[in-house]
Design a protein around this motif. Sequence first.
Motif, PDB file in Angstrom:
ATOM      1  N   TRP A 191       0.849  -1.200   0.000  1.00  0.00           N
ATOM      2  CA  TRP A 191       0.000   0.000   0.000  1.00  0.00           C
ATOM      3  C   TRP A 191       0.881   1.245   0.000  1.00  0.00           C
ATOM      4  CZ3 TRP A 191      -4.383   2.278  -0.989  1.00  0.00           C
ATOM      5  CH2 TRP A 191      -4.638   3.536  -0.435  1.00  0.00           C
ATOM      6  N   PHE A 192       1.852   1.253   0.883  1.00  0.00           N
ATOM      7  CA  PHE A 192       2.723   2.414   1.022  1.00  0.00           C
ATOM      8  C   PHE A 192       3.623   2.609  -0.192  1.00  0.00           C
ATOM      9  CE2 PHE A 192       6.702   4.365   2.184  1.00  0.00           C
ATOM     10  CZ  PHE A 192       6.281   5.504   2.844  1.00  0.00           C
ATOM     11  N   THR A 193       4.226   1.522  -0.672  1.00  0.00           N
ATOM     12  CA  THR A 193       5.238   1.652  -1.716  1.00  0.00           C
ATOM     13  C   THR A 193       4.683   1.600  -3.130  1.00  0.00           C
ATOM     14  OG1 THR A 193       5.698  -0.717  -1.630  1.00  0.00           O
ATOM     15  CG2 THR A 193       7.099   0.726  -0.289  1.00  0.00           C
ATOM     16  N   LYS A 194       3.494   1.030  -3.317  1.00  0.00           N
ATOM     17  CA  LYS A 194       2.954   0.898  -4.672  1.00  0.00           C
ATOM     18  C   LYS A 194       1.574   1.519  -4.826  1.00  0.00           C
ATOM     19  CE  LYS A 194       5.440  -3.343  -5.734  1.00  0.00           C
ATOM     20  NZ  LYS A 194       5.324  -4.733  -6.140  1.00  0.00           N
ATOM     21  N   GLY A 207       8.863  -4.804  -8.961  1.00  0.00           N
ATOM     22  CA  GLY A 207       9.053  -5.807  -7.908  1.00  0.00           C
ATOM     23  C   GLY A 207       8.956  -5.213  -6.522  1.00  0.00           C
ATOM     24  N   ASP A 208       9.780  -5.716  -5.633  1.00  0.00           N
ATOM     25  CA  ASP A 208       9.812  -5.270  -4.244  1.00  0.00           C
ATOM     26  C   ASP A 208      10.595  -3.954  -4.188  1.00  0.00           C
ATOM     27  OD1 ASP A 208      10.346  -4.820  -1.542  1.00  0.00           O
ATOM     28  OD2 ASP A 208      10.685  -6.932  -1.102  1.00  0.00           O
ATOM     29  N   LEU A 209       9.866  -2.855  -4.128  1.00  0.00           N
ATOM     30  CA  LEU A 209      10.506  -1.532  -4.164  1.00  0.00           C
ATOM     31  C   LEU A 209      11.355  -1.283  -2.921  1.00  0.00           C
ATOM     32  CD1 LEU A 209       7.638   0.655  -5.665  1.00  0.00           C
ATOM     33  CD2 LEU A 209       9.404  -0.670  -6.832  1.00  0.00           C
ATOM     34  N   CYS A 210      10.933  -1.840  -1.790  1.00  0.00           N
ATOM     35  CA  CYS A 210      11.741  -1.689  -0.572  1.00  0.00           C
ATOM     36  C   CYS A 210      13.092  -2.368  -0.737  1.00  0.00           C
ATOM     37  CB  CYS A 210      11.013  -2.284   0.624  1.00  0.00           C
ATOM     38  SG  CYS A 210       9.550  -1.388   1.094  1.00  0.00           S
ATOM     39  N   ALA A 233      18.413   7.912  -0.574  1.00  0.00           N
ATOM     40  CA  ALA A 233      17.823   8.383   0.688  1.00  0.00           C
ATOM     41  C   ALA A 233      16.940   9.600   0.452  1.00  0.00           C
ATOM     42  CB  ALA A 233      18.925   8.715   1.695  1.00  0.00           C
ATOM     43  N   LEU A 234      17.393  10.515  -0.377  1.00  0.00           N
ATOM     44  CA  LEU A 234      16.604  11.709  -0.696  1.00  0.00           C
ATOM     45  C   LEU A 234      15.289  11.326  -1.372  1.00  0.00           C
ATOM     46  CD1 LEU A 234      16.384  14.829  -0.925  1.00  0.00           C
ATOM     47  CD2 LEU A 234      17.535  14.601  -3.130  1.00  0.00           C
ATOM     48  N   GLU A 235      15.350  10.420  -2.338  1.00  0.00           N
ATOM     49  CA  GLU A 235      14.134  10.011  -3.059  1.00  0.00           C
ATOM     50  C   GLU A 235      13.165   9.274  -2.142  1.00  0.00           C
ATOM     51  OE1 GLU A 235      13.342  11.160  -5.924  1.00  0.00           O
ATOM     52  OE2 GLU A 235      15.290  12.016  -6.395  1.00  0.00           O
ATOM     53  N   TRP A 236      13.689   8.392  -1.293  1.00  0.00           N
ATOM     54  CA  TRP A 236      12.812   7.679  -0.359  1.00  0.00           C
ATOM     55  C   TRP A 236      12.110   8.676   0.570  1.00  0.00           C
ATOM     56  CZ3 TRP A 236      11.121   2.741  -0.001  1.00  0.00           C
ATOM     57  CH2 TRP A 236      10.364   2.448   1.136  1.00  0.00           C
ATOM     58  N   CYS A 237      12.864   9.597   1.118  1.00  0.00           N
ATOM     59  CA  CYS A 237      12.288  10.566   2.062  1.00  0.00           C
ATOM     60  C   CYS A 237      11.355  11.556   1.376  1.00  0.00           C
ATOM     61  CB  CYS A 237      13.397  11.280   2.824  1.00  0.00           C
ATOM     62  SG  CYS A 237      14.251  10.175   3.986  1.00  0.00           S
ATOM     63  N   ARG A 238      11.624  11.869   0.138  1.00  0.00           N
ATOM     64  CA  ARG A 238      10.700  12.725  -0.627  1.00  0.00           C
ATOM     65  C   ARG A 238       9.339  12.022  -0.744  1.00  0.00           C
ATOM     66  NH1 ARG A 238      13.746  14.425  -5.072  1.00  0.00           N
ATOM     67  NH2 ARG A 238      14.099  16.408  -4.051  1.00  0.00           N
ATOM     68  N   TRP A 239       9.367  10.712  -1.017  1.00  0.00           N
ATOM     69  CA  TRP A 239       8.127   9.928  -1.095  1.00  0.00           C
ATOM     70  C   TRP A 239       7.447   9.865   0.281  1.00  0.00           C
ATOM     71  CZ3 TRP A 239       4.361   8.694  -3.961  1.00  0.00           C
ATOM     72  CH2 TRP A 239       3.533   7.602  -3.673  1.00  0.00           C
ATOM     73  N   GLU A 240       8.215   9.659   1.330  1.00  0.00           N
ATOM     74  CA  GLU A 240       7.665   9.660   2.697  1.00  0.00           C
ATOM     75  C   GLU A 240       6.918  10.965   2.963  1.00  0.00           C
ATOM     76  OE1 GLU A 240       7.775   7.702   5.534  1.00  0.00           O
ATOM     77  OE2 GLU A 240       9.034   6.077   4.817  1.00  0.00           O
ATOM     78  N   TRP A 266      -6.574  11.874   8.603  1.00  0.00           N
ATOM     79  CA  TRP A 266      -5.970  12.163   7.302  1.00  0.00           C
ATOM     80  C   TRP A 266      -4.782  11.263   6.981  1.00  0.00           C
ATOM     81  CZ3 TRP A 266      -8.088  15.513   3.885  1.00  0.00           C
ATOM     82  CH2 TRP A 266      -9.079  16.359   4.375  1.00  0.00           C
ATOM     83  N   ASP A 267      -4.544  10.244   7.784  1.00  0.00           N
ATOM     84  CA  ASP A 267      -3.401   9.357   7.564  1.00  0.00           C
ATOM     85  C   ASP A 267      -3.760   8.321   6.505  1.00  0.00           C
ATOM     86  OD1 ASP A 267      -1.216   7.708   7.597  1.00  0.00           O
ATOM     87  OD2 ASP A 267      -1.299   7.276   9.733  1.00  0.00           O
ATOM     88  N   ILE A 268      -3.360   8.591   5.280  1.00  0.00           N
ATOM     89  CA  ILE A 268      -3.628   7.626   4.222  1.00  0.00           C
ATOM     90  C   ILE A 268      -2.474   6.644   4.055  1.00  0.00           C
ATOM     91  CG2 ILE A 268      -5.225   9.081   2.958  1.00  0.00           C
ATOM     92  CD1 ILE A 268      -2.852   9.511   0.955  1.00  0.00           C
ATOM     93  N   SER A 269      -1.310   6.964   4.600  1.00  0.00           N
ATOM     94  CA  SER A 269      -0.191   6.032   4.475  1.00  0.00           C
ATOM     95  C   SER A 269      -0.351   4.857   5.438  1.00  0.00           C
ATOM     96  CB  SER A 269       1.135   6.738   4.704  1.00  0.00           C
ATOM     97  OG  SER A 269       1.212   7.227   6.017  1.00  0.00           O
ATOM     98  N   GLY A 270      -1.029   5.081   6.536  1.00  0.00           N
ATOM     99  CA  GLY A 270      -1.394   4.015   7.467  1.00  0.00           C
ATOM    100  C   GLY A 270      -2.914   4.029   7.549  1.00  0.00           C
ATOM    101  N   PRO A 271      -3.595   3.374   6.623  1.00  0.00           N
ATOM    102  CA  PRO A 271      -5.052   3.500   6.538  1.00  0.00           C
ATOM    103  C   PRO A 271      -5.780   3.142   7.842  1.00  0.00           C
ATOM    104  CG  PRO A 271      -4.201   2.349   4.621  1.00  0.00           C
ATOM    105  CD  PRO A 271      -3.068   2.479   5.601  1.00  0.00           C
ATOM    106  N   MET A 272      -6.928   3.761   8.006  1.00  0.00           N
ATOM    107  CA  MET A 272      -7.721   3.600   9.221  1.00  0.00           C
ATOM    108  C   MET A 272      -8.074   2.143   9.498  1.00  0.00           C
ATOM    109  SD  MET A 272      -9.071   5.355  11.707  1.00  0.00           S
ATOM    110  CE  MET A 272      -9.170   7.022  11.070  1.00  0.00           C
ATOM    111  N   ASP A 273      -8.270   1.342   8.467  1.00  0.00           N
ATOM    112  CA  ASP A 273      -8.661  -0.053   8.711  1.00  0.00           C
ATOM    113  C   ASP A 273      -7.593  -0.822   9.475  1.00  0.00           C
ATOM    114  OD1 ASP A 273      -6.949  -0.156   6.435  1.00  0.00           O
ATOM    115  OD2 ASP A 273      -7.933  -1.971   5.715  1.00  0.00           O
ATOM    116  N   VAL A 274      -6.336  -0.439   9.326  1.00  0.00           N
ATOM    117  CA  VAL A 274      -5.265  -1.118  10.057  1.00  0.00           C
ATOM    118  C   VAL A 274      -5.426  -0.848  11.554  1.00  0.00           C
ATOM    119  CG1 VAL A 274      -2.760  -1.286  10.386  1.00  0.00           C
ATOM    120  CG2 VAL A 274      -3.710  -1.016   8.079  1.00  0.00           C
TER     121      VAL A 274
END
Length: 181
Positions: free
Chosen positions: A13-16, A40-43, A62-69, A132-140
């Motif tokens: 969910w987070f990476t793709k 594939g496995d982006l992580c 590291a910059l690209e990962w954190c930009r996505w974060e 508003w946390d869509i990276s950690g969805p409410m259902d979790v």
Amino acid sequence: MLLPWGTRREIDWFTKDMGRIFPREWERFCSFLPEAEREGDLCAAYARLLADSDPAVYQQAALEWCRWEDTHVSLMPGWEPSLRYCDPQFSLIFSRLVTHYWSRGCFLADGELMAGMPLLADIPAVLIHGRWDISGPMDVALNLHRAWPKSDLWILEGAGHGGMGFSEAMTAALDRFRTPF
């Protein structure tokens, strides 16, 4: 950022899947990876780049990962880019830590953490989640709350993945468990 409960679904969910919400930003996130690794496995792909011996490679990764974060939390009210990601040492440590665990499924089999919930059944807890946390969805958070009988789920309407109201909510939650001397 907190780690998901360790399922492949949550990591994907987070990476793709969040690329559906932020398609341009996700394309940029993936474009740094070798083309053969973008499906594939982006992580794992990022973890390899973050372990590269060339500082130019691992610093850019590291910059690209954190930009996505930073992108996936940008929907919450009052959002501003996180200054912590401007620190090259922080961004490298943070991205290496996250990709190390996520590329290995948090060292858990899918569902293993939730299967251990009976061990926590009698322990009270407060779970705090931003609307508003869509990276950690409410259902979790909701599924964790349902599996943990003595938990309360507090939903902060004006917050995302951290942010407004979290410090106050955490203080209030801790106060609930304070015992007088």
